[in-house]
Design a protein around this motif. Structure first.
Motif, PDB file in Angstrom:
ATOM      1  N   MET A   1       0.841  -1.184   0.000  1.00 57.20           N
ATOM      2  CA  MET A   1       0.000   0.000   0.000  1.00 57.20           C
ATOM      3  C   MET A   1       0.879   1.238   0.000  1.00 57.20           C
ATOM      4  SD  MET A   1      -3.023   1.082   2.544  1.00 57.20           S
ATOM      5  CE  MET A   1      -4.442   0.644   1.585  1.00 57.20           C
ATOM      6  N   GLU A   2       1.863   1.232   0.887  1.00 62.07           N
ATOM      7  CA  GLU A   2       2.808   2.341   0.867  1.00 62.07           C
ATOM      8  C   GLU A   2       4.229   1.782   0.843  1.00 62.07           C
ATOM      9  OE1 GLU A   2       2.994   5.377   0.304  1.00 62.07           O
ATOM     10  OE2 GLU A   2       0.843   5.703   0.092  1.00 62.07           O
ATOM     11  N   GLU A   3       4.966   2.188  -0.147  1.00 61.41           N
ATOM     12  CA  GLU A   3       6.332   1.749  -0.369  1.00 61.41           C
ATOM     13  C   GLU A   3       7.255   2.169   0.757  1.00 61.41           C
ATOM     14  OE1 GLU A   3       8.545   0.471  -2.428  1.00 61.41           O
ATOM     15  OE2 GLU A   3       6.985  -0.451  -3.664  1.00 61.41           O
ATOM     16  N   ASP A   4       7.028   3.353   1.235  1.00 56.36           N
ATOM     17  CA  ASP A   4       8.035   3.946   2.084  1.00 56.36           C
ATOM     18  C   ASP A   4       7.343   4.746   3.179  1.00 56.36           C
ATOM     19  OD1 ASP A   4      10.115   5.236   3.216  1.00 56.36           O
ATOM     20  OD2 ASP A   4      11.135   5.629   1.317  1.00 56.36           O
ATOM     21  N   LEU A   5       7.362   4.191   4.369  1.00 52.16           N
ATOM     22  CA  LEU A   5       6.644   4.836   5.463  1.00 52.16           C
ATOM     23  C   LEU A   5       7.214   6.213   5.790  1.00 52.16           C
ATOM     24  CD1 LEU A   5       5.940   1.978   7.980  1.00 52.16           C
ATOM     25  CD2 LEU A   5       4.300   3.301   6.699  1.00 52.16           C
ATOM     26  N   ARG A   6       8.472   6.411   5.402  1.00 48.39           N
ATOM     27  CA  ARG A   6       9.094   7.680   5.786  1.00 48.39           C
ATOM     28  C   ARG A   6       8.384   8.880   5.184  1.00 48.39           C
ATOM     29  NH1 ARG A   6      14.481   6.652   3.344  1.00 48.39           N
ATOM     30  NH2 ARG A   6      13.161   5.292   2.155  1.00 48.39           N
ATOM     31  N   ILE A   7       7.745   8.668   4.046  1.00 46.59           N
ATOM     32  CA  ILE A   7       7.078   9.811   3.431  1.00 46.59           C
ATOM     33  C   ILE A   7       5.588   9.802   3.722  1.00 46.59           C
ATOM     34  CG2 ILE A   7       8.766  10.165   1.590  1.00 46.59           C
ATOM     35  CD1 ILE A   7       6.954   8.489  -0.203  1.00 46.59           C
ATOM     36  N   CYS A   8       5.188   9.017   4.714  1.00 53.52           N
ATOM     37  CA  CYS A   8       3.764   8.929   5.024  1.00 53.52           C
ATOM     38  C   CYS A   8       3.443   9.648   6.330  1.00 53.52           C
ATOM     39  CB  CYS A   8       3.343   7.477   5.176  1.00 53.52           C
ATOM     40  SG  CYS A   8       3.549   6.568   3.671  1.00 53.52           S
ATOM     41  N   THR A   9       2.187   9.999   6.425  1.00 53.79           N
ATOM     42  CA  THR A   9       1.674  10.437   7.721  1.00 53.79           C
ATOM     43  C   THR A   9       0.372   9.698   7.947  1.00 53.79           C
ATOM     44  OG1 THR A   9       0.596  12.264   6.631  1.00 53.79           O
ATOM     45  CG2 THR A   9       2.658  12.753   7.752  1.00 53.79           C
ATOM     46  N   VAL A  10      -0.019   9.661   9.216  1.00 52.81           N
ATOM     47  CA  VAL A  10      -1.267   8.997   9.508  1.00 52.81           C
ATOM     48  C   VAL A  10      -2.122   9.941  10.341  1.00 52.81           C
ATOM     49  CG1 VAL A  10      -0.165   7.848  11.458  1.00 52.81           C
ATOM     50  CG2 VAL A  10      -2.306   6.967  10.573  1.00 52.81           C
ATOM     51  N   LYS A  11      -3.394  10.006  10.001  1.00 51.06           N
ATOM     52  CA  LYS A  11      -4.256  10.875  10.801  1.00 51.06           C
ATOM     53  C   LYS A  11      -5.647  10.259  10.965  1.00 51.06           C
ATOM     54  CE  LYS A  11      -6.406  14.336   7.796  1.00 51.06           C
ATOM     55  NZ  LYS A  11      -6.893  13.822   6.656  1.00 51.06           N
ATOM     56  N   PRO A  12      -6.210  10.414  12.148  1.00 48.89           N
ATOM     57  CA  PRO A  12      -7.549   9.871  12.365  1.00 48.89           C
ATOM     58  C   PRO A  12      -8.585  10.638  11.549  1.00 48.89           C
ATOM     59  CG  PRO A  12      -6.706  10.953  14.336  1.00 48.89           C
ATOM     60  CD  PRO A  12      -5.648  11.090  13.309  1.00 48.89           C
ATOM     61  N   VAL A  13      -9.611   9.948  11.133  1.00 48.69           N
ATOM     62  CA  VAL A  13     -10.692  10.603  10.399  1.00 48.69           C
ATOM     63  C   VAL A  13     -11.953  10.473  11.236  1.00 48.69           C
ATOM     64  CG1 VAL A  13     -12.095  10.540   8.321  1.00 48.69           C
ATOM     65  CG2 VAL A  13      -9.668  10.070   8.174  1.00 48.69           C
ATOM     66  N   ASN A  14     -12.436  11.594  11.712  1.00 48.00           N
ATOM     67  CA  ASN A  14     -13.570  11.532  12.624  1.00 48.00           C
ATOM     68  C   ASN A  14     -14.863  12.033  11.997  1.00 48.00           C
ATOM     69  OD1 ASN A  14     -12.014  10.515  14.762  1.00 48.00           O
ATOM     70  ND2 ASN A  14     -11.242  12.577  15.158  1.00 48.00           N
ATOM     71  N   ASP A  15     -14.743  12.671  10.831  1.00 44.26           N
ATOM     72  CA  ASP A  15     -15.947  13.288  10.281  1.00 44.26           C
ATOM     73  C   ASP A  15     -16.739  12.337   9.383  1.00 44.26           C
ATOM     74  OD1 ASP A  15     -13.925  13.179   8.527  1.00 44.26           O
ATOM     75  OD2 ASP A  15     -14.197  15.199   7.694  1.00 44.26           O
ATOM     76  N   GLY A  16     -16.239  11.140   9.221  1.00 44.40           N
ATOM     77  CA  GLY A  16     -16.966  10.216   8.353  1.00 44.40           C
ATOM     78  C   GLY A  16     -18.099   9.534   9.081  1.00 44.40           C
ATOM     79  N   GLU A  17     -18.844   8.730   8.341  1.00 42.56           N
ATOM     80  CA  GLU A  17     -19.952   8.048   8.954  1.00 42.56           C
ATOM     81  C   GLU A  17     -19.485   6.803   9.695  1.00 42.56           C
ATOM     82  OE1 GLU A  17     -23.655   6.572   6.803  1.00 42.56           O
ATOM     83  OE2 GLU A  17     -23.727   8.759   6.587  1.00 42.56           O
ATOM     84  N   ARG A  18     -18.441   6.207   9.166  1.00 41.18           N
ATOM     85  CA  ARG A  18     -17.924   4.993   9.791  1.00 41.18           C
ATOM     86  C   ARG A  18     -17.058   5.351  10.989  1.00 41.18           C
ATOM     87  NH1 ARG A  18     -16.643  -0.107   6.435  1.00 41.18           N
ATOM     88  NH2 ARG A  18     -18.499  -0.268   5.146  1.00 41.18           N
ATOM     89  N   ARG A  19     -17.028   4.451  11.931  1.00 42.05           N
ATOM     90  CA  ARG A  19     -16.211   4.706  13.113  1.00 42.05           C
ATOM     91  C   ARG A  19     -14.800   4.175  12.903  1.00 42.05           C
ATOM     92  NH1 ARG A  19     -19.086   1.188  17.129  1.00 42.05           N
ATOM     93  NH2 ARG A  19     -19.329   0.003  15.201  1.00 42.05           N
ATOM     94  N   PHE A  20     -13.925   4.576  13.724  1.00 35.35           N
ATOM     95  CA  PHE A  20     -12.542   4.065  13.804  1.00 35.35           C
ATOM     96  C   PHE A  20     -11.793   4.176  12.481  1.00 35.35           C
ATOM     97  CE2 PHE A  20     -15.253   0.939  16.275  1.00 35.35           C
ATOM     98  CZ  PHE A  20     -15.278   1.728  17.408  1.00 35.35           C
ATOM     99  N   CYS A  21     -12.028   5.227  11.731  1.00 31.96           N
ATOM    100  CA  CYS A  21     -11.338   5.376  10.458  1.00 31.96           C
ATOM    101  C   CYS A  21     -10.081   6.197  10.635  1.00 31.96           C
ATOM    102  CB  CYS A  21     -12.231   6.071   9.432  1.00 31.96           C
ATOM    103  SG  CYS A  21     -13.497   4.987   8.824  1.00 31.96           S
TER     104      CYS A  21
END
Lengths: 215, 812
Positions: free
Chosen positions: B304-324
């Motif tokens: 999915m991602e080749e290189d974690l160094r150029i990634c960031t991760v952020k929670p998504v709270n505004d969607g309809e689904r939980r825990f995204c």
């Protein structure tokens, strides 16, 4: 190029495929410009056109890719099907061979397109009643066996052309709107999941728009 | 009974005799019937036995099959094998028994019937015959009249003879009966006895075998007991496991020795197509990558991602689904959903730690400039080796290989400006690699001088890699450091910032160390500041040209003929075979210029490939599809009086000779130079005509005007379309060339492409238009996106499978 209405709720890419000479380009021109040309030339590569329709009070913009049927005019196949959510697989009711080749086109769709793509089998040139070579019932049965919707059209006398597009776009809309869970209503469907990489150059290029840098 | 009968009684053929005889015959018939029955039954017994033995041997074979199942379990396997062996041994005994049965019972009894009983029958026949004969003779004797004395005498003689004969036959018959009756007693008993002996042997063999096996059976029984205990224990243990089932999700974050979190588990991922469907996939972090696979069906993992160094991760709270949550990289965004809040938090934490660890690991080990300064080994050996195990991942390998290859270009393993080891940055328009400090200075120069990119973090378009492959630190320094004064302070690994900056500025901005073009005769060359070698010989030079460049052929070609420096020389000679005599090049000057004295042609870029082709390790192809099959050679010669940087750049572009282009730019050539003597074409037009993507990409990197029109109004896009150079069209469109400019005949590139029936170019141009149209509308991004994807497909294809883009040409 289609109606220039800038407001739309959904954008669907639909491809037109099928053997050379079955009338794909005329279906497109009939639907988007209400034009028909008996002496149209072979399509080279891909032609594009758009038109918006209304479904359930939503504006759906169809971006239609009319592809070349002739092998020597075909461009790189992968590009055709990338992001396509619908396909009109067209044959000529007066030429049985074009119907026989439907299976080949189906295989190509399965190989290259999204597995959820909505496919409609279209028997075009229904005005040529006296020359009919493919029975409606036969094609309908084939479509049912393969899970395709089916319609017969005539780009020449406009029969069913709008209905065909309307039906497939509605079907896509139903699927997409069902699956669309968290997007707010005005969110476009083909949202940028794959944004082109932006190389941030510290000194210049700070305008921040999506523009290729390093030119 | 018959034996006891008086012999006279027999000879007299009395009714008593006959009666006894009859009863004897009946008894023999009976005996024969019974023996026949025995034979029949015994035969079928043997046959059934054989079938049984055959089945048992199949049974043993199937047990062998079973034992293969236990090949991982030596205990079971050896016991099973021994058991099967015993079984087969027993089967063998049984075969012997059956064999004996047929040898004794069948053989003996058959021969008894065939020989003894049959001989009795034979005698009976004789007896009956002679008895009839005797009766006849007696009758005839009685009927003979007294009168015929002669006849009476004759008959009496016959009667006597027949009577004697009858007596003998009778005795024979009676004897045979008596013999048979005595013989049958021991024959039958001995037959049965010998069969019983065979049985006894059979059972003895069985007993011996089993008593031998007894100890084994005992131990095996013990083992079996242990095994069943084990099953019981396991069963208990497994039962206890139910206690582990909780309501909570199972979270497992392990840490390996390098404190890299190893998180794995199921997440829902949203597809990126219009359907936006959610799929549950098994995700894990592995070697700085975010990877997932399906639960079943396919072994292959997807990155999915080749290189974690150029990634960031952020929670998504505004969607309809939980825990995204969303994993973002510069090019992509992935929407993922955890099963629970705990899992959600665990994943976010693991990803953040993973990103941190990845960054740390790369800077400390894989590309460790600082702590490995003294080591001479290739810094990329580490990742390469560690990644060799995961060959299935093309993309990853490709990226690693790219770094590796770029550093292998001569000079590239040291910073181009300060020579520190293992540079991790580059300047893509200059085609060099840089250390982080020097890259900082380069950035400060502005992108019109230097465009800095990370070798390890950034994505690289294929055409930029090609340009990089053409240049390299050695080639570039030969130009930019050709003439460094002894007293000028060069930047070094650990010099102070001011020294570094002044060195880099002098080198690239002021271009202080670039050697001027050679000066000739009276026409005052522009930038010559020093005497060139063998000036006298240069006086004779009247013409100059640029050598067409094909330094690094596509790797597949290279396998066919990897040119050694020697053959290259030969090739260059044959390519100029029009010239008679030996071509003595001048003392190879440092400036990539070699001199053909006989022809008085100054050839630029002649000595370049000799040096680079020595580097056999380089596998990076720099050549372009459209120049494939092109003859080595030079571009048209120009009069020496026209040797100016601008024209040099112009000519070098046509020869797709990037090093000479680089030299011309260093000499101050105007990248937008327009040649008024050549239909007002500019350098970029020449680059198009070269057929290669490289000079176009190089000029674009150096900020050339992409929409320059010649006197006929043709833009580079017009020319590329006209020539059918799909990859170039793709490049220009990617850089937003204007396709609506008309030439003198009022044609735009699209109409030219349609006329030429070039499907790929038509598609690209139309796609570009669609993209513009979509951009005009409010939701422009989607069109833009699709356009970028397709263009990327095309340019990847142009680099990896150029032959596919050649097809339409062949059709014409």
């Amino acid at each position: 190029m289609g109606t220039k209405d800038d407001e739309y709720d959904y954008l669907f890419k639909v491809v037109l495929i099928g053997d050379s000479g079955v009338g794909k380009s005329n279906l497109l021109s009939r639907f988007t410009r209400n034009e028909f040309n008996l002496e149209s030339k072979s399509t080279i590569g891909v032609e594009f056109a758009t038109r918006s329709i209304q479904v359930d009070g939503k504006t759906i913009k169809a971006q239609i890719w009319d592809t070349a049927g002739q092998e020597r005019y075909r461009a790189i196949t992968a590009a055709y099907y990338r992001g396509a959510v619908g396909a009109l697989l067209v044959y000529d009711i007066a030429k049985h061979l074009t119907y026989e080749n439907v299976e080949r086109w189906l295989r190509e769709l399965r190989d290259h397109a999204d597995q959820n793509i909505v496919i409609m089998l279209v028997g075009n040139k229904s005005d040529l009643r006296h020359l009919r070579a493919v029975l409606t019932e036969e094609a309908k049965a084939f479509a049912e066996r393969n899970g395709l919707s089916f319609i017969e059209t005539s780009a020449l006398d406009s029969t069913n052309v709008d209905t065909a597009f309307q039906n497939i776009l509605t079907e896509i809309y139903r699927i997409v709107s069902q699956k669309q869970i968290r997007d707010p209503p005005e969110g476009d469907v083909i949202r940028p999941q794959n944004v082109e990489p932006i190389d941030v150059k510290p000194t210049v290029n700070s305008d921040g728009v999506r523009k290729q840098c390093c030119q | 009974m018959l034996g006891k009968l008086d012999i006279q009684e027999c000879l007299r053929d009395s009714p008593k005799f006959r009666c006894i005889l009859e009863s004897e015959e009946a008894s023999i018939d009976q005996l024969e019937q019974k023996l026949d029955k025995i034979l029949k039954v015994c035969g079928s017994m043997v046959d059934t036995g054989k079938t049984y033995v055959a089945q048992q041997s199949l049974f043993a074979n199937s047990l062998w099959d079973l034992s293969a199942h236990f090949k991982e379990d030596p205990t079971v396997l050896s016991s099973l094998n021994k058991l099967i062996h015993s079984l087969q041994e027993m089967n063998k005994f049984h075969t012997i028994l059956l064999d004996q049965a047929s040898r004794t019972v069948l053989k003996n009894l058959t021969s008894f019937i065939k020989k003894d009983v049959k001989s009795v029958r034979d005698y009976k026949n004789h007896f009956e015959k002679i008895s009839t004969e005797y009766d006849n003779v007696v009758l005839r004797n009685s009927q003979t009249p007294k009168s015929k004395t002669q006849e009476v005498k004759e008959v009496q003689n016959i009667l006597m003879a027949v009577r004697s004969c009858f007596g003998h036959e009778t005795l024979n018959y009676v004897n045979s009966i008596c013999l048979l009756q005595t013989k049958k007693r021991h024959e039958i008993l001995s037959t049965i006895l010998s069969y019983m002996h065979a049985c006894s042997t059979y059972y003895h063999q069985g007993t011996d075998l089993c008593s031998d096996l007894e100890p084994f059976f005992k131990t095996l029984a013990d083992e079996i007991h242990d095994m069943s205990d084990e099953t019981y224990r396991v069963e208990k243990e497994l039962e206890n496991r139910h206690a582990n089932v909780g309501v909570e999700d199972r979270i497992t974050i392990k840490h390996d020795q390098k404190t890299v979190p190893i998180m794995e588990g199921y997440l829902f991922k949203r597809t990126s197509n219009a359907f936006r469907s959610w799929h549950r996939r098994w995700f894990y972090l592995y070697r700085n990558k975010l990877v997932y696979r399906k639960r079943s069906g396919e072994e292959q993992e997807t990155i999915m991602e080749e290189d974690l160094r150029i990634c960031t991760v952020k929670p998504v709270n505004d969607g309809e689904r939980r825990f995204c949550f969303e994993v973002l990289s510069p090019s992509k965004s992935h929407m993922l959903q955890a099963d629970s809040k705990d899992m959600f938090e665990a994943w976010i934490m693991a990803l953040q730690q993973g990103i941190g660890a990845a960054i740390q690991r790369i800077s400390s080990t894989d590309f460790g400039g600082a702590n490995e300064r003294n080591s001479q080994r290739n810094p990329l050996d580490v990742p390469r080796k560690s990644n060799s195990a995961v060959v299935n991942n093309n993309n990853k390998i490709k990226k690693i290989r790219m770094w590796e290859q770029l550093l292998r270009i001569p000079g590239n393993n040291y910073c181009c400006d300060c020579k520190s080891l293992n540079p991790r940055w580059s300047s893509i328009n200059l085609g060099i690699t840089l250390c982080i400090e020097c890259s900082g200075v380069h950035r400060s120069l502005g992108v019109h001088y230097s465009k800095v990119r990370s070798l390890t973090l950034d994505d690289w378009e294929p055409e930029i890699i090609k340009v990089m492959a053409e240049l390299g630190n050695n080639v570039v320094n030969k130009i930019y450091e050709a003439n460094v004064p002894e007293d000028f302070t060069r930047a070094s690994e650990d010099c102070i910032g001011a020294v570094r900056e002044s060195w880099i500025r002098a080198k690239y901005v002021d271009k202080k160390f670039v050697k001027g073009l050679p000066q000739f005769g009276n026409d005052g060359s522009p930038s010559s500041q020093n005497n060139r070698t063998s000036r006298a010989s240069l006086m004779e030079v009247r013409k100059w040209s640029v050598r067409k460049m094909r330094r690094r052929p596509r790797s597949c070609d290279k396998k066919k003929f990897r040119p050694t420096p020697k053959t290259v020389e030969e090739a260059s000679e044959t390519s100029e075979s029009g010239f008679e005599g030996d071509l003595t090049s001048a003392e190879s000057s440092q400036k990539s210029v070699s001199l053909k004295r006989r022809r008085s042609v100054l050839l630029f870029g002649n000595d370049l490939d000799k040096e680079s082709l020595d580097e056999a390790a380089i596998d990076l192809s720099s050549d372009q599809e459209s120049t494939e099959g092109e003859e080595e050679g030079t571009v048209a010669e120009e009069d020496i009086s026209k040797l100016k940087p601008n024209l040099l750049l112009y000519k070098a572009a046509l020869a797709h000779n990037i090093p000479v282009m680089c030299e011309a730019l260093a000499l101050g050539a105007d990248k937008n130079y327009v040649n008024t003597e050549d239909r007002g074409r500019s350098t970029i037009h020449q680059a198009v005509l070269s057929g290669s993507v490289m000079p176009c990409a190089y000029l674009i990197l150096n900020g050339v005007k992409i929409n320059a029109q010649d006197v006929n109004g043709k833009t580079p896009l017009h020319l590329a379309t006209q020539e059918g150079h799909t990859a170039q069209v793709c490049l220009f469109l990617k850089h937003r060339a204007d396709q609506h400019l008309e030439d003198d005949e009022g044609k735009v590139p699209l109409s030219m492409a349609e006329q030429k029936e070039h499907a790929d170019i038509v598609t690209l141009l139309r796609l570009g238009r669609l993209n513009e149209e979509m951009k005009d509308s409010e939701h422009g991004i989607s069109g833009d996106d699709m356009f970028n994807d397709v263009v990327r497909d095309f340019s990847q294809l142009a680099c990896s499978h150029p032959e596919k883009l050649q097809r339409p040409k062949q059709d014409e």
